[in-house]
Scaffold this motif. Structure first.
Motif, short mmCIF file in Angstrom:
data_model
loop_
_atom_site.label_atom_id
_atom_site.label_comp_id
_atom_site.label_asym_id
_atom_site.label_seq_id
_atom_site.Cartn_x
_atom_site.Cartn_y
_atom_site.Cartn_z
N ASP A 97 0.91 -1.44 0.21
CA ASP A 97 0.49 0.24 0.19
C ASP A 97 0.99 1.04 -0.30
OD1 ASP A 97 -1.91 -1.75 -0.05
OD2 ASP A 97 -2.55 -1.35 1.96
N PRO A 98 0.37 2.79 -0.92
CA PRO A 98 0.68 3.15 -0.62
C PRO A 98 1.67 4.45 1.17
CG PRO A 98 -0.76 3.64 -1.95
CD PRO A 98 -0.40 2.46 -1.39
N GLY A 99 2.73 4.36 0.85
CA GLY A 99 3.13 5.40 2.74
C GLY A 99 2.78 6.26 2.57
N ASN A 100 2.36 7.38 4.10
CA ASN A 100 2.43 8.51 3.96
C ASN A 100 3.08 9.75 3.20
OD1 ASN A 100 0.85 7.95 6.13
ND2 ASN A 100 3.11 7.44 7.14
N VAL A 101 4.49 9.19 3.01
CA VAL A 101 5.23 10.96 2.14
C VAL A 101 5.84 10.01 1.31
CG1 VAL A 101 7.23 12.72 2.80
CG2 VAL A 101 5.23 11.96 4.15
N SER A 102 5.78 10.68 0.19
CA SER A 102 6.83 10.12 -1.59
C SER A 102 8.05 11.16 -0.88
CB SER A 102 6.09 10.47 -3.00
OG SER A 102 5.98 11.94 -2.43
#
Length: 401
Positions: A97-102
């Motif tokens: 799943d995508p994280g918080n900060v790219s």
């Protein structure tokens, strides 16, 4: 996160999606003929890891795609004009799943070639790239100029190592330095060109000092007001003391880690109810205030209302609240836009942030609502200064926050 198990030869194999991308970029004038051979020889797919998070235009969010599990979709995104996140949360992220900060990415090809066109490299030029990322941008430069003329600096050791591997696989052994690119690379200076692939809130003095007179610096620049940036194309003065030039267009980049926006804990600003602030109404509409994506409003208000962060709340039953937080004190403002009704405003603190916004919009309107490309940036020993039209016409408050 590991690089995909394909070799450089397989990555170079022509695919209909990649052919279509090249034609679209050429048709748009973004991919110029002098960069066409580099595009053909150095595909973005050869520099992406197995697991990527491309931006899906239909859903408006980053989606996980694995080359192992879904090769067709993976190559489709690799060959598309979309940004692709390759690392989240400075490497601490796990899972799909995508994280918080790219934290690292491969930019949209149209943006990459647009900035390379701005850079205007010539045979024999020495280039410093700040923000190696996947290594694709460095590879394009190395193909054009020779690997011995390109130096790239990457802060993250893991990202730097992966980029070196990919560059070597393509026979382009660029000198990749693991370190703080905001310090430049003094031991390899001077440079004819410097390009940054991360968003900045101030241009490092080191870059001007490490450039030859007449050298060019290309970098995304903006304020803490929003995530929006504009590409600055600066020419270093003959005396080497300053650099100046126009912005070439709006973009949005991941920010340099040491220049990321400070945290703005809402509870430390609004200790009670929003109704505790000074209430008023405004004739400024949501459209006039926000504009569209890559609008000039965001960029201009970031200049005219320095040291301020704008945060948009979710739309709720015909209302849309936008918050402003001061970064030098605990001043705040909240504007509530409502369908077919006057805008309600509350503000508190030493600064009247909404009044500053109103004044900024009035100034921009009085100037004829100029686009980002009408503005320019000068960097000297006193810092960053933004102007409209020419350096002698400063923007009110137009310095980096």
């Amino acid at each position: 996160m590991t690089a995909p198990a394909h070799d450089a030869h397989n990555a170079r194999q022509e695919r209909p999606s990649r052919t279509a991308l090249g034609r679209a970029l050429l048709s748009a004038g973004v991919l110029t003929p002098d960069w066409a051979s580099a595009f053909a020889a150095v595909p973005r797919s050869g520099f992406l890891p197995d697991l990527i998070w491309p931006w899906d235009m239909e859903t408006g969010q980053s989606v996980p795609v694995s080359q192992t599990d879904a090769p067709e979709a993976w190559y489709g995104y690799a060959d598309a004009d979309v940004p692709v996140v390759t690392q989240w949360d400075d490497g601490r992220h796990t899972g799909t799943d995508p994280g918080n900060v790219s934290a690292s990415s491969a930019s949209m090809p149209s943006v990459v070639f647009g900035m390379l066109a701005d850079l205007d490299v010539k045979p024999g030029h020495r280039v410093l790239e700040v923000g190696t990322g996947t290594g694709w941008n460095a590879a394009l430069l190395a193909h054009r100029l020779g690997a011995e003329n390109v130096v790239s600096v990457e802060l993250d050791p893991t990202v730097a190592a992966q980029a070196r591997t990919a560059l070597d696989r393509f026979g382009l052994p660029v000198h990749v330095v693991t370190g703080d690119g905001l310090q430049g690379c003094r031991e390899r200076a001077p440079f004819d060109r410097i390009i940054a692939t991360c968003g900045l809130r101030s241009i490092p003095r080191a870059w001007v000092e490490q450039s030859r007179p007449g050298g060019v610096v290309v970098a995304p620049w903006g304020t803490h007001y929003s995530n929006g940036d504009a590409v600055a194309r600066l020419v270093v003065a003959d005396d080497g003391e300053s650099a100046s030039g126009l912005f070439t267009g709006p973009v949005e980049f991941m920010k340099a880690r040491t220049q990321r926006r400070p945290l703005v804990p809402h509870a430390e600003y609004v200790t009670g109810s929003v109704a505790d602030g000074d209430a008023s109404s405004s004739t400024v509409t949501e459209e006039h205030f926000l504009g569209g994506r890559f609008s000039s409003q965001d960029f201009v208000l970031g200049l005219c209302v320095p040291d301020c962060v704008r945060v948009m709340a979710e739309r709720d039953e015909g209302t849309h609240a936008v918050w402003l937080y001061g970064l030098t004190d605990r001043s705040w403002a909240c504007a509530q836009f409502r369908d077919h009704a006057a805008t309600r405003v509350w503000q508190s603190g030493p600064r009247r942030l909404w009044d500053e916004v109103h004044a900024g919009l009035a100034w921009w309107t009085a100037q004829g609502r100029p686009a980002v490309e009408r503005f320019g940036l000068t960097v000297d020993t006193a810092g960053d200064h933004v102007w409209l039209g020419e350096p002698g016409n400063p923007v009110p408050g137009g310095a980096a926050a």
